[in-house]
Scaffold this active site. Structure first.
Site, short mmCIF file in Angstrom:
data_model
loop_
_atom_site.label_atom_id
_atom_site.label_comp_id
_atom_site.label_asym_id
_atom_site.label_seq_id
_atom_site.Cartn_x
_atom_site.Cartn_y
_atom_site.Cartn_z
N GLU A 224 0.95 -1.34 0.09
CA GLU A 224 -0.14 -0.10 -0.06
C GLU A 224 0.86 1.29 0.00
O GLU A 224 1.80 1.48 0.98
CB GLU A 224 -0.81 -0.10 1.23
CG GLU A 224 -2.02 -1.02 1.07
CD GLU A 224 -3.00 -0.81 2.27
OE1 GLU A 224 -2.84 0.11 3.22
OE2 GLU A 224 -4.15 -1.43 2.21
N ASP B 255 -5.24 10.07 9.74
CA ASP B 255 -3.83 9.72 9.78
C ASP B 255 -3.19 10.18 11.05
O ASP B 255 -3.50 11.19 11.64
CB ASP B 255 -2.83 10.36 8.56
CG ASP B 255 -2.99 9.50 7.39
OD1 ASP B 255 -3.83 8.22 7.45
OD2 ASP B 255 -2.83 9.91 6.38
#
Length: 285
Positions: A53, A64
């Site tokens: 990824e 995040d």
């Protein structure tokens, strides 16, 4: 081999080898530098990654945690955006036509490029799947079709809060695999409740008939093993990036890239060795 075929083939290889789960590392494209990204991807494959990824740096990454945010900031400071990420994937494909690459990011850069232009560019670069964090499945039918027509898998997130109706909706449109976020909050946060993950995966599999990967909260071999007993893939990012970050900080200025890559390969290999010892708890006898 076409792009979507690579994802299916990767999971098939895992199954044929008798392994419980695929290993999917997450890195931010452009971190620790654009020049290091492709060598880093190859190093992760050597360490045992089944898929990779690749995060597309974005200035406002709402999902995040601080470790991944810092990685994105370092990449953006070096001029890495969506077009550069696609160039890096194309560079990787010159030497690796087998390992699937999935882009993970946010809608804004794709919208700026244009959905159809992006789908075509992703396919041309050799991208296998795209996971857009802030695209809900009920609003992206047309984009999912564009990706699928280009041979790129539309991949979606599920969370502990996902309703059965949402799981069913995602099961209808997702391709490649589904990414189950095992914790509420941002990447790298919280503690992992394996029993809760197992219960949620049982519900997800009633409606999702492609592999289910699990990420968030997996920070070492032990937690990776616990998840691998239930999931089709283990996704690991924050701890990997943190390992590279620390190795680079301890190296001289001209050795940061090499130190980060070596540390990433060594650390991920320990995870792969741990996963190779796991047997799926719900596998047939």
């Amino acid at each position: 081999m076409t792009t979507t075929d690579r994802i299916a083939a990767a999971f098939a290889r895992v199954s044929e080898a008798g392994r419980a789960a695929a290993l999917i590392p997450y890195i931010a494209a452009g971190d620790p530098s654009p020049q290091a990204t492709v060598p880093l991807m190859h190093a992760l494959v050597r360490a045992g990654a089944d898929l990779v990824e690749l995060g597309v740096p974005f200035s406002d990454p709402m999902a995040d945690g601080p470790v991944v945010q810092r990685a994105a900031e370092r990449a953006i400071a070096q001029g890495v955006g969506l077009r550069r990420v696609l160039e890096l994937v194309a560079d990787f494909r010159r030497d690796d036509s087998v390992t699937p690459v999935v882009l993970m990011g946010y809608a804004n850069p794709i919208e700026r490029m244009g959905q159809r232009a992006f789908a075509q560019a992703a396919q041309a670069a050799g991208v296998d799947g795209v996971l857009v964090v802030d695209y809900p499945p009920e609003e992206v039918d047309e984009f999912a079709v564009m990706l699928a027509e280009a041979g790129v898998a539309p991949i979606f997130l599920l969370a502990p809060t996902s309703t059965e109706a949402r799981i069913e909706a995602i099961g209808r449109v997702a391709r490649g695999y589904v990414y189950y976020v095992s914790l509420k909050g941002v990447t790298g946060a919280g503690s992992l409740d394996t029993d809760d993950v197992a219960r949620k995966l049982a519900l997800i599999r009633r409606h999702v008939h492609i592999p289910v990967g699990v990420g968030f909260g997996i920070r070492d071999a032990a937690s990776a093993q616990r998840i691998a007993a239930h999931a089709d893939a283990v996704v690991i990012g924050s701890k990997l990036i943190e390992t590279m970050e620390q190795a680079g900080a301890q190296a001289g200025a001209d050795q940061k890239n090499e130190a980060a890559i070596a540390a990433a390969q060594q650390w991920l290999h320990t995870i792969r060795l741990a996963l190779d010892d796991v047997k799926r708890e719900n596998a047939p006898a």
